[in-house]
Design a protein around this motif. Structure first.
Motif, PDB file in Angstrom:
ATOM      1  N   ASP A 260       0.686  -1.231  -0.180  1.00  0.00           N
ATOM      2  CA  ASP A 260       0.086  -0.024   0.109  1.00  0.00           C
ATOM      3  C   ASP A 260       0.913   1.278  -0.042  1.00  0.00           C
ATOM      4  OD1 ASP A 260      -2.436  -1.098  -0.037  1.00  0.00           O
ATOM      5  OD2 ASP A 260      -2.396  -1.447   2.426  1.00  0.00           O
ATOM      6  N   GLU A 261       2.055   1.239   0.958  1.00  0.00           N
ATOM      7  CA  GLU A 261       2.803   2.456   0.940  1.00  0.00           C
ATOM      8  C   GLU A 261       3.299   2.940  -0.154  1.00  0.00           C
ATOM      9  OE1 GLU A 261       2.601   0.537   5.002  1.00  0.00           O
ATOM     10  OE2 GLU A 261       2.553  -0.176   3.070  1.00  0.00           O
ATOM     11  N   SER A 262       3.541   2.027  -1.408  1.00  0.00           N
ATOM     12  CA  SER A 262       4.292   2.200  -2.522  1.00  0.00           C
ATOM     13  C   SER A 262       3.555   3.026  -3.521  1.00  0.00           C
ATOM     14  CB  SER A 262       4.854   1.008  -2.954  1.00  0.00           C
ATOM     15  OG  SER A 262       3.885   0.088  -3.481  1.00  0.00           O
ATOM     16  N   LEU A 263       2.284   3.259  -3.341  1.00  0.00           N
ATOM     17  CA  LEU A 263       1.152   3.386  -4.471  1.00  0.00           C
ATOM     18  C   LEU A 263       1.180   4.913  -4.314  1.00  0.00           C
ATOM     19  CD1 LEU A 263      -0.952   0.548  -4.596  1.00  0.00           C
ATOM     20  CD2 LEU A 263       0.544   0.946  -6.082  1.00  0.00           C
ATOM     21  N   ILE A 264       2.092   5.476  -4.622  1.00  0.00           N
ATOM     22  CA  ILE A 264       2.487   6.969  -4.557  1.00  0.00           C
ATOM     23  C   ILE A 264       3.239   7.693  -5.598  1.00  0.00           C
ATOM     24  CG2 ILE A 264       4.190   6.997  -2.949  1.00  0.00           C
ATOM     25  CD1 ILE A 264       2.888   9.728  -1.467  1.00  0.00           C
ATOM     26  N   VAL A 265       2.999   8.814  -5.980  1.00  0.00           N
ATOM     27  CA  VAL A 265       4.115   9.310  -7.136  1.00  0.00           C
ATOM     28  C   VAL A 265       4.188  10.748  -6.796  1.00  0.00           C
ATOM     29  CG1 VAL A 265       3.385   7.508  -8.860  1.00  0.00           C
ATOM     30  CG2 VAL A 265       1.915   9.636  -8.740  1.00  0.00           C
ATOM     31  N   VAL A 266       5.050  11.166  -7.584  1.00  0.00           N
ATOM     32  CA  VAL A 266       5.201  12.914  -7.397  1.00  0.00           C
ATOM     33  C   VAL A 266       4.170  13.664  -8.245  1.00  0.00           C
ATOM     34  CG1 VAL A 266       6.963  14.770  -7.701  1.00  0.00           C
ATOM     35  CG2 VAL A 266       7.707  12.776  -6.882  1.00  0.00           C
ATOM     36  N   GLY A 267       3.591  14.632  -7.471  1.00  0.00           N
ATOM     37  CA  GLY A 267       2.382  15.438  -8.359  1.00  0.00           C
ATOM     38  C   GLY A 267       3.068  16.534  -8.756  1.00  0.00           C
ATOM     39  N   GLU A 268       2.436  17.329  -9.454  1.00  0.00           N
ATOM     40  CA  GLU A 268       2.793  18.423 -10.239  1.00  0.00           C
ATOM     41  C   GLU A 268       3.211  19.628  -9.497  1.00  0.00           C
ATOM     42  OE1 GLU A 268      -0.321  20.140 -12.480  1.00  0.00           O
ATOM     43  OE2 GLU A 268      -0.710  18.409 -13.964  1.00  0.00           O
ATOM     44  N   ASP A 269       3.132  19.431  -7.957  1.00  0.00           N
ATOM     45  CA  ASP A 269       3.755  20.494  -7.188  1.00  0.00           C
ATOM     46  C   ASP A 269       4.853  20.019  -6.541  1.00  0.00           C
ATOM     47  OD1 ASP A 269       2.375  18.516  -5.393  1.00  0.00           O
ATOM     48  OD2 ASP A 269       1.466  20.188  -4.379  1.00  0.00           O
TER      49      ASP A 269
ATOM     50  N   GLY B 171       3.590  14.227  -2.892  1.00  0.00           N
ATOM     51  CA  GLY B 171       3.089  13.005  -3.095  1.00  0.00           C
ATOM     52  C   GLY B 171       1.648  12.987  -3.359  1.00  0.00           C
ATOM     53  N   VAL B 172       1.131  12.452  -4.474  1.00  0.00           N
ATOM     54  CA  VAL B 172      -0.228  12.182  -4.647  1.00  0.00           C
ATOM     55  C   VAL B 172      -0.633  10.556  -4.930  1.00  0.00           C
ATOM     56  CG1 VAL B 172      -0.910  14.428  -5.467  1.00  0.00           C
ATOM     57  CG2 VAL B 172      -0.165  12.677  -7.069  1.00  0.00           C
ATOM     58  N   SER B 173      -1.518  10.157  -4.581  1.00  0.00           N
ATOM     59  CA  SER B 173      -1.915   8.662  -4.941  1.00  0.00           C
ATOM     60  C   SER B 173      -1.572   8.277  -6.471  1.00  0.00           C
ATOM     61  CB  SER B 173      -3.501   8.417  -4.637  1.00  0.00           C
ATOM     62  OG  SER B 173      -3.513   7.054  -4.835  1.00  0.00           O
ATOM     63  N   ARG B 174      -1.130   7.420  -6.709  1.00  0.00           N
ATOM     64  CA  ARG B 174      -0.886   6.888  -7.969  1.00  0.00           C
ATOM     65  C   ARG B 174      -2.315   6.465  -8.708  1.00  0.00           C
ATOM     66  NH1 ARG B 174       3.987   2.665  -9.551  1.00  0.00           N
ATOM     67  NH2 ARG B 174       3.469   2.317 -11.859  1.00  0.00           N
ATOM     68  N   PRO B 175      -2.392   6.889 -10.090  1.00  0.00           N
ATOM     69  CA  PRO B 175      -3.627   6.599 -10.719  1.00  0.00           C
ATOM     70  C   PRO B 175      -4.075   5.264 -10.697  1.00  0.00           C
ATOM     71  CG  PRO B 175      -2.097   8.226 -11.816  1.00  0.00           C
ATOM     72  CD  PRO B 175      -1.436   7.717 -10.763  1.00  0.00           C
ATOM     73  N   GLY B 176      -5.261   4.894 -10.383  1.00  0.00           N
ATOM     74  CA  GLY B 176      -5.746   3.565 -10.452  1.00  0.00           C
ATOM     75  C   GLY B 176      -5.434   2.620  -9.230  1.00  0.00           C
TER      76      GLY B 176
ATOM     77  N   VAL C 143      -6.206   0.852  -6.239  1.00  0.00           N
ATOM     78  CA  VAL C 143      -7.630   0.047  -5.811  1.00  0.00           C
ATOM     79  C   VAL C 143      -7.742  -0.060  -4.438  1.00  0.00           C
ATOM     80  CG1 VAL C 143      -8.817  -2.128  -6.228  1.00  0.00           C
ATOM     81  CG2 VAL C 143      -7.379  -1.237  -8.153  1.00  0.00           C
ATOM     82  N   GLY C 144      -8.771   0.670  -3.802  1.00  0.00           N
ATOM     83  CA  GLY C 144      -9.325   0.262  -2.476  1.00  0.00           C
ATOM     84  C   GLY C 144      -8.229   0.890  -1.622  1.00  0.00           C
ATOM     85  N   ALA C 145      -7.634   1.762  -1.763  1.00  0.00           N
ATOM     86  CA  ALA C 145      -6.589   2.434  -0.805  1.00  0.00           C
ATOM     87  C   ALA C 145      -7.303   2.461   0.772  1.00  0.00           C
ATOM     88  CB  ALA C 145      -6.097   3.738  -1.233  1.00  0.00           C
ATOM     89  N   PRO C 146      -6.585   1.898   1.736  1.00  0.00           N
ATOM     90  CA  PRO C 146      -7.202   1.908   3.077  1.00  0.00           C
ATOM     91  C   PRO C 146      -7.221   3.234   3.854  1.00  0.00           C
ATOM     92  CG  PRO C 146      -4.814   1.104   3.298  1.00  0.00           C
ATOM     93  CD  PRO C 146      -5.167   1.154   1.764  1.00  0.00           C
ATOM     94  N   CYS C 147      -6.370   4.004   3.190  1.00  0.00           N
ATOM     95  CA  CYS C 147      -6.459   5.706   3.742  1.00  0.00           C
ATOM     96  C   CYS C 147      -5.549   6.339   2.729  1.00  0.00           C
ATOM     97  CB  CYS C 147      -5.611   5.761   5.063  1.00  0.00           C
ATOM     98  SG  CYS C 147      -3.775   5.351   4.976  1.00  0.00           S
ATOM     99  N   ASP C 148      -5.714   7.666   2.756  1.00  0.00           N
ATOM    100  CA  ASP C 148      -4.946   8.640   1.982  1.00  0.00           C
ATOM    101  C   ASP C 148      -3.456   8.050   1.975  1.00  0.00           C
ATOM    102  OD1 ASP C 148      -3.568  10.714   0.637  1.00  0.00           O
ATOM    103  OD2 ASP C 148      -4.422  12.320   1.636  1.00  0.00           O
ATOM    104  N   VAL C 149      -2.856   7.936   0.718  1.00  0.00           N
ATOM    105  CA  VAL C 149      -1.583   7.216   0.805  1.00  0.00           C
ATOM    106  C   VAL C 149      -0.460   8.433   1.390  1.00  0.00           C
ATOM    107  CG1 VAL C 149      -0.903   8.109  -1.435  1.00  0.00           C
ATOM    108  CG2 VAL C 149       0.228   5.999  -0.682  1.00  0.00           C
ATOM    109  N   THR C 150      -0.723   9.552   1.214  1.00  0.00           N
ATOM    110  CA  THR C 150       0.183  10.528   1.883  1.00  0.00           C
ATOM    111  C   THR C 150       0.200  10.593   3.516  1.00  0.00           C
ATOM    112  OG1 THR C 150      -1.454  12.348   1.850  1.00  0.00           O
ATOM    113  CG2 THR C 150      -0.103  12.114   0.012  1.00  0.00           C
ATOM    114  N   LEU C 151      -0.664   9.840   4.196  1.00  0.00           N
ATOM    115  CA  LEU C 151      -0.643   9.685   5.471  1.00  0.00           C
ATOM    116  C   LEU C 151       0.606   8.894   5.848  1.00  0.00           C
ATOM    117  CD1 LEU C 151      -4.174   9.422   6.434  1.00  0.00           C
ATOM    118  CD2 LEU C 151      -2.885  11.391   6.570  1.00  0.00           C
ATOM    119  N   THR C 152       0.904   7.847   4.888  1.00  0.00           N
ATOM    120  CA  THR C 152       1.799   6.638   5.200  1.00  0.00           C
ATOM    121  C   THR C 152       3.073   6.754   4.572  1.00  0.00           C
ATOM    122  OG1 THR C 152       1.030   5.223   3.543  1.00  0.00           O
ATOM    123  CG2 THR C 152      -0.243   5.059   5.460  1.00  0.00           C
ATOM    124  N   SER C 153       3.274   7.622   3.473  1.00  0.00           N
ATOM    125  CA  SER C 153       4.196   7.392   2.764  1.00  0.00           C
ATOM    126  C   SER C 153       4.573   8.966   2.018  1.00  0.00           C
ATOM    127  CB  SER C 153       3.966   6.818   1.349  1.00  0.00           C
ATOM    128  OG  SER C 153       3.286   5.646   1.576  1.00  0.00           O
TER     129      SER C 153
END
Length: 449
Positions: A166-175, A178-183, A185-195
């Protein structure tokens, strides 16, 4: 490149694929009790609407349900890097099942210590534990890192691949954050809380993220692989190690795919010094297994903690992890198949592959590139080769990739479905590589005619 010609050729190859593979098409059509009609939904990543069905596999070749023989440069996306059903692994598994029995008995076997010692020789870390997949090895390593550091976040590289962690599904956003990686599935929480996330090869970006002081571990591949091979620039990995130590952050090297770099992966080949190494797939010779290794200091720090439940329901471990069958397969693979000398031959074949593709690219002055990581090579639709995950993702061309994959498959060569990766096994031959060269050369010539 004429995109209209590309579309026309792709349709021709799709039609050919359908005509060539009626039995695979029929098997897919009647698979009504499988989610997505396949055992795992990623098997739907195909360029022609249905997957080829496996009939048999030996060495560096597979045969599909319609009887077509293929040079397999996919090799189970690393899971069959030892080749299909290598003799030593087949004999070890047969002995464990037929002669000795007890594939899984919740008891250790002596093979486990042998494998641990061999992994120590190759990767340098002295203490090892087993899982069934690299995904689980990463999950458990992350939990141990959080426990020993008391920090909540894990830092990864943008467009990395560490299984379904779960913690790895994050990418660098335009700013730049980090933002959630597109697609996802069923993230348990906002990935920026963990990663947290930084681009590969971006030392300044990594330093900014680590400065927050809340990162337990950096989980990274020493070279990105699953978004296309992205190699580290000179000094980058040294800077990662310096920064992680400065900020009290552990370093986890995921060598599951980068194992192709040599007998000890990039860690051994490049003299790296991570706190944890995770690995999976290839070391089992096709039998599910994963493992993670710990530095002596880290292992001692964890074992000295009497508040951590490491033997029951503490969140680290699984009933089938370290089972006798998987460990027997890992021993046979490491002792007899993926040996030091085997890697030398595999790397030489990958260089032969790389040189041939380079010749085609240069002959047509294509804006493409190819990168090699030991026994693995991959061509990309960008020149120069991308230096980070985001630019590598932007270099993708789905229609062109589908054309090349189908053109190759229709003429007896399989690449990894997700990208243009070719992997060499100890069973791969120069003739296998040259067959790819012949077909790839023809595919490019037709495209540019």
């Amino acid at each position: 490149m004429d995109r209209r010609r590309l579309t026309t050729l792709l349709e021709r190859e799709r039609d050919s694929h359908v005509r060539r593979n009626p039995r695979s098409a029929a098997a897919y059509a009647k698979a009504e009790h499988l989610f997505g009609r396949v055992p795992m939904t990623w098997m739907n990543k195909q360029a022609a609407g249905f997957p080829l069905y496996l009939e048999s596999a030996r060495g560096s070749h597979v045969v599909d349900l319609d009887g077509h023989d293929y040079v397999d440069l996919c090799l189970g996306d690393t899971g069959a890097m030892a080749g299909h059903s290598p003799t030593a692994v087949t004999e070890a598994v047969t002995r464990r099942l037929a002669s000795l029995g007890g594939a899984t008995a919740m008891m250790p076997t002596e093979d486990a210590e042998w494998v641990g010692a061999e992994l120590t020789r190759r990767f340098g870390l002295p203490k090892w534990s087993f899982s069934l997949t690299a995904t689980d090895a990463n999950r458990w390593a992350i939990r141990l890192a959080r426990a020993v550091t008391g920090r909540p976040k894990i830092l990864v590289n943008s467009f990395c691949y560490h299984g379904s962690v779960d913690e790895s599904l994050i990418v660098v956003g335009e700013d730049g954050e980090g933002v959630s990686r597109p697609g996802n599935v069923g993230a348990p929480c906002d990935v920026t809380l963990t990663s947290r996330v930084a681009e590969f090869n971006d030392v300044d970006g990594l330093a900014r993220q680590l400065a927050h002081g809340d990162v337990a571990a950096v989980l990274m591949e020493p070279a990105l692989t699953n978004i296309g091979i992205v190699l580290p620039e000179p000094g980058y990995l040294d800077a990662v190690r310096t920064l992680t130590r400065r900020h009290g952050t552990l370093l986890i090297n995921d060598e599951t795919h980068t194992f192709s770099a040599g007998p000890g992966g990039c860690t051994g080949a490049w003299g790296l010094a991570p706190d944890i190494v995770t690995i999976g797939k290839a070391i089992g010779g096709g039998v599910p297994v994963g493992a993670y290794g710990l530095s002596a200091e880290l292992a001692a720090a964890i074992l000295d903690r009497d508040d951590l439940d490491l033997v029951d329901m503490g969140g680290v471990g699984g009933t089938l992890a370290g089972n006798a069958l998987s460990v027997a397969a890992a021993r046979a693979t490491l002792e007899h198949v993926l040996t030091d000398s085997a890697f030398a031959g595999m790397t030489a074949l990958a260089t032969r592959f790389t040189d041939a593709v380079t010749t085609v690219i240069e002959a047509h002055d294509l804006p493409w590139s190819i990168s090699q990581l030991g026994a693995r090579a991959e061509y990309r639709f960008a020149r120069p080769a991308p230096r980070d995950g985001t630019s590598s993702a932007c270099a993708s061309d789905g229609e062109l990739e589908d054309y090349l994959h189908l053109y190759l498959a229709n003429r007896g060569v399989l690449l990894t479905p997700f990208h243009n990766m070719a992997l060499m096994s100890p069973a791969t031959t120069a003739a296998d590589v040259d067959h790819h060269t012949e077909v790839f050369t023809a595919a490019v010539a037709e495209l540019l005619a």
